[in-house]
Design an enzyme around this catalytic site. Structure first.
Site, PDB file in Angstrom:
ATOM      1  N   GLU A  16       6.931  -4.147  -5.439  1.00  0.00           N
ATOM      2  CA  GLU A  16       5.958  -3.349  -6.199  1.00  0.00           C
ATOM      3  C   GLU A  16       6.449  -3.061  -7.612  1.00  0.00           C
ATOM      4  OE1 GLU A  16       5.242  -0.041  -3.500  1.00  0.00           O
ATOM      5  OE2 GLU A  16       3.708  -1.201  -2.455  1.00  0.00           O
ATOM      6  N   ASP A  52       2.413  -1.382   6.311  1.00  0.00           N
ATOM      7  CA  ASP A  52       2.817  -0.201   5.555  1.00  0.00           C
ATOM      8  C   ASP A  52       2.389   1.104   6.219  1.00  0.00           C
ATOM      9  OD1 ASP A  52       3.801   1.363   3.596  1.00  0.00           O
ATOM     10  OD2 ASP A  52       2.277   0.922   2.103  1.00  0.00           O
ATOM     11  N   GLU A  91       0.651   9.673   4.345  1.00  0.00           N
ATOM     12  CA  GLU A  91      -0.059   8.912   3.318  1.00  0.00           C
ATOM     13  C   GLU A  91      -1.335   8.288   3.861  1.00  0.00           C
ATOM     14  OE1 GLU A  91       2.369   5.823   1.625  1.00  0.00           O
ATOM     15  OE2 GLU A  91       0.709   4.942   0.497  1.00  0.00           O
TER      16      GLU A  91
END
Ligand code: BDP
Length: 719
Positions: free
Chosen positions: A298, A371, A399
């Site tokens: 990322e 993820d 998240e």
């Protein structure tokens, strides 16, 4: 005379005020976490008091003091009893000369016995830290109302490294943080906020023995002298609690902090720089834990920038730490460098590096190949790198599970992966037998109750308990936590534990049932967007994962598709690729099937999907009803807070269910099975829902040209 009258008046006024205060349960704000130590019932007081009359410690070391202080605090709170420090009947002895190899460095034994004709309880260990863990274990027994009169308990951690990872930035924002600003106040450090001590107490009480202070998307400034002074202050607070401090280092630090022209891991100057930096840190923090690194992921720099492997990158840093006994946690979370299915990329990169990592490297692997989704299959690297030390990374902050909405207990996600049979080297090898560490992305912030909601404290608790013993069941953990946090009343405990245990599956059902994954709004990941398809990186788009069209839905990861299933050991791979064998919960993760596909239970996929969404809704409705009945078991302040959390979760669940069904129906064109209500609004209504103020999507903005060397911006990099 005047003074006395005034005093009498003040006393009378205070008494009146007290009388006016509500007589219901004392309001609690959650700050005390599971270390509340509220008074026990009379019958338990009578049982515990004779065994907790004194605390006699083997030494006055800071860790011993932490242990005795905690015991004193707990006994005073629960029993209203002061403890002496002399050996007498009913004393607790803390002995650190156990000479018992079975306990290792951190284990303990608690045993009732007789010393000099006196009945005592001995907590013995091979180290002060072991004794501290024993003290917390004894308190837990009392907090959960277990007998303590004839104890013979031995326990030791199954994993040597149990580390919380804070994704906290130096400006106190927290990436994926929903619990307020970072608890680390970098501006005022090295001044110590008493909260740091309470954080250490809570973490030590569940066996956490390491803390990474800063975000995986790291700011290189953390390695500059000014920040290292602040880090040292925190390390000094944590040391008595058996907690070592770690830092995330940015791979380009030799350039950005060291002023070198390169961060090439094979360049001797780079090697020397990491060595000197490690020496500098260990001079300040002799028990520094080591570094966590996110490389070539990322947008982060890494060894690929110099055409070197991930192992080359990890090893140069590992060599710098090795003389000091430090560890490198090197993350396997890499993707985006090839056109391959994202689920395959970490395995493709790391599996060929088997045997190439130094022994003080832990390859840190997320629980699943994508993820931290509400559900994913276990990561194929587990069990398949037997010559490498592999660590499991889980996410405590939610998240992808509603962030600060509702009640969601995450232990079932983690035990699902820990218990998964990797079939490597042979079947009967669960992932938990193949790992050397557990890392948990912290959910702690400056909120008064530490985490986003009161129930999120349970996820912090569960992480520590599972890292200590990956074989504990979610039920046992939920039971312990509930008794310590809410109430020991059997009916209350049963109801709260039931709510917790069903809560994760409810989220899977109303968000991403039957193996769907990553259907979230972009960036902040709050709310549904299964239609979303416009980001440049294909694997950031929900449409990539659902592959839904007029014919069907699901990502084909069999040999007719990406063949990700084949990365698993053959018996696992065969089952995942076979529609007759794969579990329904993983179906759409590995297979693309028609909307009208017949499930094993005879219903169509379409009917089954709708059924799952509605099951999720029903579960949250049930949790709300259940909680409403618990008013008399818990204090009013926390009762009201959880009621609000559940109301929000109810709205969120309907939003997910309706938005998803509206979108799938626009493709399948199938009618809803009878008994299931249509979405409240047409699809465009859901597609127009956007938020731009969701917290937590906050990677630090690092200019790669930033240099922190003396005389070249150095003063602006360090406070
Ligand atoms: C993802 C998060 C992102 C993290 C990344 C990571 O969306 O904020 O930086 O993982 O783990 O879950 O590095």
């Amino acid at each position: 005379m005047k003074g006395t009258a005034l005093r009498q008046f003040a006393i009378a006024a205070a008494l009146l005020l007290l009388a006016l205060l509500p007589t219901t349960a004392h309001a609690e704000d959650g700050y005390d976490l599971w270390l509340r130590y509220r008074p026990v019932e009379t019958q338990w007081k009578a049982r515990y008091a004779p065994h907790t009359t004194a605390i006699v410690a083997a030494s006055q070391s800071p860790t011993m003091r932490a242990a005795t202080d905690e015991l004193r605090r707990g006994i005073a709170g629960m029993l209203g009893q002061r403890t002496s420090d002399r050996l007498r009947d009913g004393a607790i002895l803390l002995n650190t000369q156990a000479h018992n190899p079975a306990l290792g460095r951190e284990g303990y034994r608690i045993r009732s016995g007789i010393v000099r004709n006196m009945k005592v309880m001995t907590i013995s260990a091979n180290s002060d830290t072991g004794a501290l863990y024993g003290a917390f274990a004894l308190l837990r027994l009392m907090q959960t109302r277990q007998p303590i009169d004839r104890l013979n308990v031995t326990d030791a951690p199954k994993l040597p490294l149990r580390v919380l990872n804070h994704w906290d930035n130096l400006d106190r924002t927290v990436e994926r943080g929903y619990a307020g600003p970072s608890i680390w106040d970098w501006q005022s450090l090295p001044k110590i906020d008493p909260r740091y001590v309470d954080y250490a107490r809570a973490s030590a009480s569940i066996g956490v023995n390491g803390v990474v202070l800063n975000n995986v998307n790291a700011d290189p400034k953390i390695l500059t002298p000014g920040y290292l002074t602040k880090v040292t202050a925190l390390a000094n607070v944590f040391r008595p609690y058996g907690i070592r401090v770690y830092l995330t280092a940015r791979f380009s630090s030799p350039v950005q902090v060291g002023g070198l022209a390169t961060a090439d891991p094979l360049d001797p100057r780079v090697k020397a720089w990491w060595g000197a930096k490690a020496d500098e840190i260990y001079r300040l923090i002799p028990d520094f834990g080591g570094f966590l690194i996110k490389a070539n992921s990322e947008g982060q720099p890494g060894p690929w920038d110099y055409k070197r492997t991930q192992a080359d990158g990890a090893n140069v840093i590992a060599d710098a730490l090795a003389p000091h006994g430090g560890t490198v946690f090197w993350r396997a979370f890499v993707y985006g460098h090839s056109k391959e299915d994202r689920a395959k990329q970490a395995y493709d990169e790391f599996r060929p590096l088997e045997g190439k990592f130094r022994s003080n490297v832990i390859v840190q692997v997320k629980n699943g190949p994508i993820d931290f989704q509400p559900r994913e299959p276990f990561h194929p690297l587990f069990g398949q790198m037997p010559q490498t030390r592999v660590g499991l990374e889980v996410q405590l902050t939610r998240e992808y599970l509603g962030q600060s909405d509702g009640v969601v207990f995450l232990a079932p996600i983690w035990t699902e992966v820990l218990d998964s049979d990797t079939c490597s080297p042979g079947c009967g090898t669960p992932a938990k037998a193949t790992i050397a560490a557990m890392a948990g992305v912290s959910n702690v912030g400056s909120n008064r109750q530490w985490t986003a909601t009161n129930f999120d404290q349970a996820n912090w608790y569960a992480f520590g308990r599972l890292a200590w013993n990956p074989s504990l069941s979610p039920k046992q953990i939920a039971d312990e936590w509930t008794r310590m946090t809410w109430s020991n009343d059997a009916r209350g405990v049963q109801a709260i534990v039931a709510m917790m245990l069903g809560s994760r599956e409810a989220v899977v059902d109303y968000m991403t049932p039957l193996g769907l994954a990553h259907q979230f709004q972009n960036g902040h990941h709050y709310g549904p967007a299964p239609w979303s398809c416009d980001l440049k990186e294909p694997s950031w788009n929900p449409c990539y994962y659902n592959a839904a069209d007029a014919r069907g839905i699901g990502f084909d990861r069999t040999s007719t598709g990406s063949n990700a299933a084949a990365q698993y050991a053959p018996p696992v791979a065969r089952c995942l690729a076979d529609l007759r064998c794969i579990a329904d919960k993983d179906l759409l993760f590995f297979h693309h099937v028609p909307w009208t596909y017949r499930m094993r239970n005879g219903s169509t996929l379409w009917a089954s999907l709708i059924d799952h969404y509605d099951r999720g809704i029903a579960r949250i409705e049930a949790n709300k009803r259940q909680w409403a009945k618990l008013r008399s078991y818990v204090d009013p302040q926390r009762f009201a807070a959880v009621s609000t959390d559940l109301d929000r979760q109810m709205r969120e669940a309907w939003w997910w269910r309706d938005a998803s069904i509206a979108y799938w129906q626009s493709l399948s064109k199938l009618p809803l099975p009878t008994g299931h209500s249509p979405p409240a609004h047409p699809l465009p209504w859901y597609q127009a829902v956007h938020f731009d103020t969701v917290p937590g999507f906050l990677s630090p903005r690092i200019d790669p040209r930033t240099l922190c060397v003396a005389g070249r911006g150095g003063t602006s990099c360090a406070l």
